[in-house]
Scaffold this motif. Structure first.
Motif, PDB file in Angstrom:
ATOM      1  N   ASP A 157       0.827  -1.207   0.000  1.00 44.24           N
ATOM      2  CA  ASP A 157       0.000   0.000   0.000  1.00 44.24           C
ATOM      3  C   ASP A 157       0.862   1.258   0.000  1.00 44.24           C
ATOM      4  O   ASP A 157       0.554   2.242  -0.681  1.00 44.24           O
ATOM      5  CB  ASP A 157      -0.931   0.003   1.211  1.00 44.24           C
ATOM      6  N   GLU A 161       0.895   4.146  -2.970  1.00 42.27           N
ATOM      7  CA  GLU A 161       0.578   5.551  -2.709  1.00 42.27           C
ATOM      8  C   GLU A 161       1.717   6.493  -3.090  1.00 42.27           C
ATOM      9  O   GLU A 161       1.481   7.663  -3.403  1.00 42.27           O
ATOM     10  CB  GLU A 161       0.219   5.740  -1.234  1.00 42.27           C
ATOM     11  N   VAL A 173       3.508  10.982   2.410  1.00 42.51           N
ATOM     12  CA  VAL A 173       2.995   9.615   2.555  1.00 42.51           C
ATOM     13  C   VAL A 173       3.798   8.857   3.607  1.00 42.51           C
ATOM     14  O   VAL A 173       3.233   8.177   4.473  1.00 42.51           O
ATOM     15  CB  VAL A 173       3.025   8.874   1.201  1.00 42.51           C
TER      16      VAL A 173
END
Length: 237
Positions: A157, A161, A173
């Motif tokens: 993930d 991102e 992030v």
């Protein structure tokens, strides 16, 4: 990314078709009572070996240091953001993500000889939660066994991102993933021969704080320390 996924799908389909064709040929040879001797090769020189499932999905990578810089992630190969070049073996789980490995590297270097080697097991889509390794630089060396708790978020993930983000976007992030109190891994137990020549066993709580230390220095008396919640050490030996 879509083109790469299409290429991987096509390659897996081709591999599966070739595997089926080989199986049919072997079955025909058996039916005809024709003995087919396995091919024996005295020596192979390769940069990489992929061990795959019947459908072509990757399960093990044996590779040189160039391939050691990559990591399988949900069926794709990406550049590992923090791994130094090292040759070895990468193990891949049922979903196409790296789950452990065996890595080695070493060089004389310009200032001092360096040598590293470790065996690691990863939590699901996370970093190493068990490590057995060695690190040497000149006369200083560590040999260690370490257990760690890793956070619940997925590296896949995080990579998704940050893909396509500029430096500031990637930083934001990373701050969101790692900035939380539970966002980082925590060492829970470490047994090691440290750079100073001491041998230590350190046990830590769920927050990664030292709570119990067994220390045998290179010279001098052994020490046992109990550490309270405030971080104050109390020697009991």
């Amino acid at each position: 990314m879509a083109e790469l996924e299409d290429a991987l799908t096509a390659a897996r389909s081709a591999y599966a078709a070739a595997t089926r064709a080989l199986a049919l040929a072997e079955a025909a040879a058996d039916a005809a009572e024709v003995s087919v001797a396995p091919m024996v090769v005295d020596e192979l020189t390769v940069k990489r070996i992929n061990v795959v499932e019947d459908d072509g999905s990757l399960r093990i990578v044996i590779g040189n240091s160039t391939h050691g810089k990559t990591m399988p992630l949900r069926g794709e190969l990406i550049e590992h953001p923090g791994r130094h070049p090292s040759a070895g073996i990468l193990f891949v789980n049922d979903e196409g993500t790296e789950c452990g490995g065996l890595q080695f590297a070493g060089t004389r270097g310009t200032d001092a000889a360096q040598q590293t080697g470790y065996l690691a097991f990863d939590d699901f889509e996370q970093n190493e939660s068990f490590r057995l390794g060695l690190y040497q630089e000149g006369g200083a060396s560590q040999k260690f066994l370490e257990f760690a708790d890793q956070p619940a978020w997925s590296i896949a993930d995080l990579v998704a991102e940050t893909d396509g983000q500029d430096e500031e976007g990637r930083r934001q992030v990373h701050d969101r993933y790692f900035g939380d109190a539970d966002g980082r891994g925590r060492s829970r137990m470490r047994l090691a021969r440290e750079n100073d020549g001491s041998v230590r066993l350190v046990l830590r709580d769920a927050h990664g704080r030292d709570r119990l230390r067994f220390i045998v220095p290179a010279d001098g008396d052994a020490v046992v320390e109990v550490v309270d919640h405030e971080g104050t050490s109390h020697s009991i030996l």
